[in-house]
Motif scaffolding. Structure first.
Motif, PDB file in Angstrom:
ATOM      1  N   ARG A 195       0.831  -1.200   0.000  1.00  0.00           N
ATOM      2  CA  ARG A 195       0.000   0.000   0.000  1.00  0.00           C
ATOM      3  C   ARG A 195       0.867   1.251   0.000  1.00  0.00           C
ATOM      4  N   GLN A 196       0.349   2.293  -0.602  1.00  0.00           N
ATOM      5  CA  GLN A 196       1.105   3.524  -0.788  1.00  0.00           C
ATOM      6  C   GLN A 196       1.534   4.143   0.535  1.00  0.00           C
ATOM      7  N   GLU A 197       0.711   3.957   1.587  1.00  0.00           N
ATOM      8  CA  GLU A 197       1.069   4.525   2.881  1.00  0.00           C
ATOM      9  C   GLU A 197       2.414   4.006   3.379  1.00  0.00           C
ATOM     10  N   ILE A 198       2.725   2.738   3.085  1.00  0.00           N
ATOM     11  CA  ILE A 198       3.994   2.152   3.526  1.00  0.00           C
ATOM     12  C   ILE A 198       5.166   2.810   2.817  1.00  0.00           C
ATOM     13  N   THR A 199       5.054   2.993   1.513  1.00  0.00           N
ATOM     14  CA  THR A 199       6.176   3.530   0.734  1.00  0.00           C
ATOM     15  C   THR A 199       6.461   4.988   1.050  1.00  0.00           C
ATOM     16  N   GLU A 200       5.535   5.664   1.700  1.00  0.00           N
ATOM     17  CA  GLU A 200       5.733   7.069   2.040  1.00  0.00           C
ATOM     18  C   GLU A 200       6.323   7.257   3.437  1.00  0.00           C
ATOM     19  N   LEU A 201       6.442   6.178   4.212  1.00  0.00           N
ATOM     20  CA  LEU A 201       6.933   6.279   5.586  1.00  0.00           C
ATOM     21  C   LEU A 201       8.456   6.405   5.640  1.00  0.00           C
ATOM     22  N   LYS A 202       8.934   7.075   6.674  1.00  0.00           N
ATOM     23  CA  LYS A 202      10.365   7.242   6.911  1.00  0.00           C
ATOM     24  C   LYS A 202      10.730   6.535   8.217  1.00  0.00           C
ATOM     25  N   PRO A 203      11.293   5.320   8.143  1.00  0.00           N
ATOM     26  CA  PRO A 203      11.597   4.570   9.368  1.00  0.00           C
ATOM     27  C   PRO A 203      12.729   5.199  10.160  1.00  0.00           C
ATOM     28  N   THR A 204      12.687   4.993  11.472  1.00  0.00           N
ATOM     29  CA  THR A 204      13.733   5.477  12.373  1.00  0.00           C
ATOM     30  C   THR A 204      14.172   4.325  13.269  1.00  0.00           C
ATOM     31  N   PRO A 205      15.388   4.368  13.819  1.00  0.00           N
ATOM     32  CA  PRO A 205      15.821   3.320  14.752  1.00  0.00           C
ATOM     33  C   PRO A 205      14.922   3.302  15.987  1.00  0.00           C
ATOM     34  N   GLY A 206      14.675   2.102  16.524  1.00  0.00           N
ATOM     35  CA  GLY A 206      13.785   1.993  17.668  1.00  0.00           C
ATOM     36  C   GLY A 206      14.413   1.254  18.831  1.00  0.00           C
ATOM     37  N   ASP A 207      13.757   1.323  19.989  1.00  0.00           N
ATOM     38  CA  ASP A 207      14.261   0.653  21.185  1.00  0.00           C
ATOM     39  C   ASP A 207      13.198  -0.260  21.810  1.00  0.00           C
ATOM     40  N   PHE A 208      12.148  -0.592  21.058  1.00  0.00           N
ATOM     41  CA  PHE A 208      11.103  -1.456  21.602  1.00  0.00           C
ATOM     42  C   PHE A 208      10.664  -2.480  20.547  1.00  0.00           C
ATOM     43  N   LEU A 209      10.036  -3.553  21.007  1.00  0.00           N
ATOM     44  CA  LEU A 209       9.499  -4.572  20.115  1.00  0.00           C
ATOM     45  C   LEU A 209       8.012  -4.319  19.896  1.00  0.00           C
ATOM     46  N   LEU A 210       7.584  -4.527  18.669  1.00  0.00           N
ATOM     47  CA  LEU A 210       6.174  -4.364  18.315  1.00  0.00           C
ATOM     48  C   LEU A 210       5.577  -5.739  18.039  1.00  0.00           C
ATOM     49  N   ALA A 211       4.462  -6.049  18.667  1.00  0.00           N
ATOM     50  CA  ALA A 211       3.822  -7.355  18.499  1.00  0.00           C
ATOM     51  C   ALA A 211       2.406  -7.179  17.972  1.00  0.00           C
ATOM     52  N   TYR A 212       2.070  -7.981  16.985  1.00  0.00           N
ATOM     53  CA  TYR A 212       0.701  -8.011  16.457  1.00  0.00           C
ATOM     54  C   TYR A 212       0.200  -9.432  16.667  1.00  0.00           C
ATOM     55  N   VAL A 213      -0.686  -9.624  17.638  1.00  0.00           N
ATOM     56  CA  VAL A 213      -1.095 -10.970  18.024  1.00  0.00           C
ATOM     57  C   VAL A 213      -2.599 -11.140  17.858  1.00  0.00           C
ATOM     58  N   THR A 214      -2.985 -12.193  17.141  1.00  0.00           N
ATOM     59  CA  THR A 214      -4.397 -12.498  16.930  1.00  0.00           C
ATOM     60  C   THR A 214      -4.801 -13.782  17.644  1.00  0.00           C
ATOM     61  N   GLN A 215      -3.852 -14.652  17.938  1.00  0.00           N
ATOM     62  CA  GLN A 215      -4.166 -15.912  18.585  1.00  0.00           C
ATOM     63  C   GLN A 215      -4.195 -15.741  20.108  1.00  0.00           C
ATOM     64  N   PRO A 216      -5.209 -16.303  20.777  1.00  0.00           N
ATOM     65  CA  PRO A 216      -5.231 -16.245  22.243  1.00  0.00           C
ATOM     66  C   PRO A 216      -3.986 -16.862  22.864  1.00  0.00           C
ATOM     67  N   GLY A 217      -3.513 -17.978  22.301  1.00  0.00           N
ATOM     68  CA  GLY A 217      -2.323 -18.618  22.834  1.00  0.00           C
ATOM     69  C   GLY A 217      -1.089 -17.763  22.699  1.00  0.00           C
ATOM     70  N   LEU A 218      -1.021 -16.993  21.623  1.00  0.00           N
ATOM     71  CA  LEU A 218       0.142 -16.139  21.401  1.00  0.00           C
ATOM     72  C   LEU A 218       0.176 -14.988  22.406  1.00  0.00           C
ATOM     73  N   ARG A 219      -0.986 -14.512  22.812  1.00  0.00           N
ATOM     74  CA  ARG A 219      -1.025 -13.459  23.830  1.00  0.00           C
ATOM     75  C   ARG A 219      -0.519 -13.989  25.181  1.00  0.00           C
ATOM     76  N   VAL A 220      -0.827 -15.243  25.460  1.00  0.00           N
ATOM     77  CA  VAL A 220      -0.320 -15.865  26.685  1.00  0.00           C
ATOM     78  C   VAL A 220       1.203 -15.960  26.616  1.00  0.00           C
ATOM     79  N   GLU A 221       1.732 -16.354  25.461  1.00  0.00           N
ATOM     80  CA  GLU A 221       3.181 -16.452  25.291  1.00  0.00           C
ATOM     81  C   GLU A 221       3.850 -15.081  25.399  1.00  0.00           C
ATOM     82  N   LEU A 222       3.180 -14.054  24.861  1.00  0.00           N
ATOM     83  CA  LEU A 222       3.739 -12.699  24.945  1.00  0.00           C
ATOM     84  C   LEU A 222       3.908 -12.299  26.411  1.00  0.00           C
ATOM     85  N   LEU A 223       2.886 -12.541  27.212  1.00  0.00           N
ATOM     86  CA  LEU A 223       2.958 -12.179  28.626  1.00  0.00           C
ATOM     87  C   LEU A 223       4.040 -12.975  29.342  1.00  0.00           C
ATOM     88  N   LYS A 224       4.174 -14.250  28.982  1.00  0.00           N
ATOM     89  CA  LYS A 224       5.214 -15.084  29.580  1.00  0.00           C
ATOM     90  C   LYS A 224       6.611 -14.564  29.218  1.00  0.00           C
TER      91      LYS A 224
END
Length: 383
Positions: A195-224
């Motif tokens: 999508r065009q919105e992605i190609t227009e973004l300017k990424p920067t260095p980061g200091d955190f992890l981003l998680a996109y979780v849809t599975q209930p089990g994966l949310r449990v693992e994230l907390l663990k």
């Protein structure tokens, strides 16, 4: 050139790809005359697509995939039984697709992995040529990476993919990186449609992890994982978050699903943890963000995506939220991969237009020789 889209409405990937190709076609001066989108009673057309797609949109019934409500596992047997149950309305949909194509007379039909397309061309033979676009077609390429075992799921995936592309002039296989074409399978390897919105973004260095979780089990693992490494900041997007910013503690915050905010976080993160959907992993690669790819259980396609993505260097495949595995991988991530990925993506404009022009220009020849589909059948019988 007048183009009609057929789009699988399951998930965001194929719909996003349709939006991206529409932008390419309109920029080149061609006309997208409409989109037939496969829907179910439970799954309509998402707002993000209906708000941005500028041509008429028509929902058409098409049986969807069945997932376990508790675990979010794909259930192939129930998916097949549901498809059999809806055979009559599905047949009506096939006839509607055929009649729409013949009435609107597009120069080419572009099918984004919708089974209605392949079966309509196999059984009812509309007049317009069809081109199919999906990452799934790369599964027919000799360089495609597959998980070991899983025979049943592998065969079900291949059958479903074949059913989407009967009668197609070409299969445009979206790929993480450049690969040779495979003419015997009608495959041309092309870059991802972003999508065009992605190609227009300017990424920067980061200091955190981003998680996109849809599975209930994966949310449990994230907390663990968070409890094991509370020193690592994690921002997690999931559907059951109680608000835009649900603070758990100093280094863990949940966020409600929001496409715009998610992109804002992706631009600023260190790495992303996600299911192995092709679209989201490609977006991360474009922005130079390594991905920990965790396929949904029993989802053969995502298992393939994770292995193939690891081969291409966009991230690392895992069957669980393994924070230590991701942290160990980050120093090995090729920081130049984003530039190569962007260069590969830039070739897409010309490759997609060339493919559709080839299909449109071959219409007269194929009609005079009895139709591409039956020509292809004869070729298969002789091979």
């Amino acid at each position: 050139m007048r183009v009609l889209f057929l789009v699988q409405g399951e998930g965001r990937g194929h719909l996003t790809q349709a939006l991206s190709l529409a932008q390419i076609l309109q920029t080149a001066g061609h006309e997208v005359i409409g989109a037939l989108v496969g829907v179910t009673a439970e799954r309509g057309i998402p707002a993000f697509f209906s708000e941005k797609f500028t041509a008429p949109i028509t929902p058409v019934f098409s049986p969807g995939l069945v997932y376990n409500v508790g675990t979010n596992e794909l259930e192939p047997v129930k998916t097949t039984l549901q498809a059999i149950q809806y055979i009559r309305p599905f047949w009506r949909s096939l006839r509607y697709v055929r009649d729409t194509i013949n009435a609107q007379r597009p120069d080419v039909v572009v099918n984004f992995y919708e089974m209605l397309g392949g079966l309509t061309y196999a059984l009812l033979r509309p007049a317009a040529p069809m081109v199919c676009i999906a990452h799934q077609y790369f599964a027919f390429h000799p360089n495609f990476q597959r998980p070991k075992g899983q025979w049943f799921y592998r065969q079900a995936f291949r059958l479903n993919t074949r059913l989407t592309c009967f009668g197609a002039r070409e299969l445009l296989a979206l790929s993480f990186d450049k690969q040779p074409d495979e003419p015997r399978q009608r495959i041309r390897v092309v870059p991802p449609l972003l999508r065009q919105e992605i190609t227009e973004l300017k990424p920067t260095p980061g200091d955190f992890l981003l998680a996109y979780v849809t599975q209930p089990g994966l949310r449990v693992e994230l907390l663990k994982a968070h409890r094991q490494r509370p020193d690592i900041r994690i921002d997690g997007f999931h559907a059951e978050a109680t608000g835009p910013d649900q603070v758990v503690d100093e280094t863990l915050t949940y966020h409600a699903i929001d496409g715009r905010r998610f992109l804002d976080f992706m631009v600023r993160c260190k790495a992303i943890v996600t299911t192995a959907g092709f679209e989201s992993v490609c977006e991360a690669a474009y922005l130079g963000k390594p991905a920990l790819m965790i396929p949904q259980p029993n989802h053969f396609e995502q298992a393939c995506n994770a292995i193939d993505g690891q081969r291409a260097g966009v991230g690392i495949a895992s069957d669980r939220f393994d924070l230590e595995q991701l942290l160990a991988y980050l120093p090995k991530y090729d920081v130049d991969l984003s530039e190569r990925f962007r260069a590969w993506h830039a070739q897409g404009y010309f490759l997609f237009l060339a493919a559709l022009n080839r299909a449109a220009s071959s219409r007269t020849r194929s009609n005079s020789s009895g139709g591409f589909f039956w020509t292809r059948v004869r070729q298969l019988l002789r091979s």
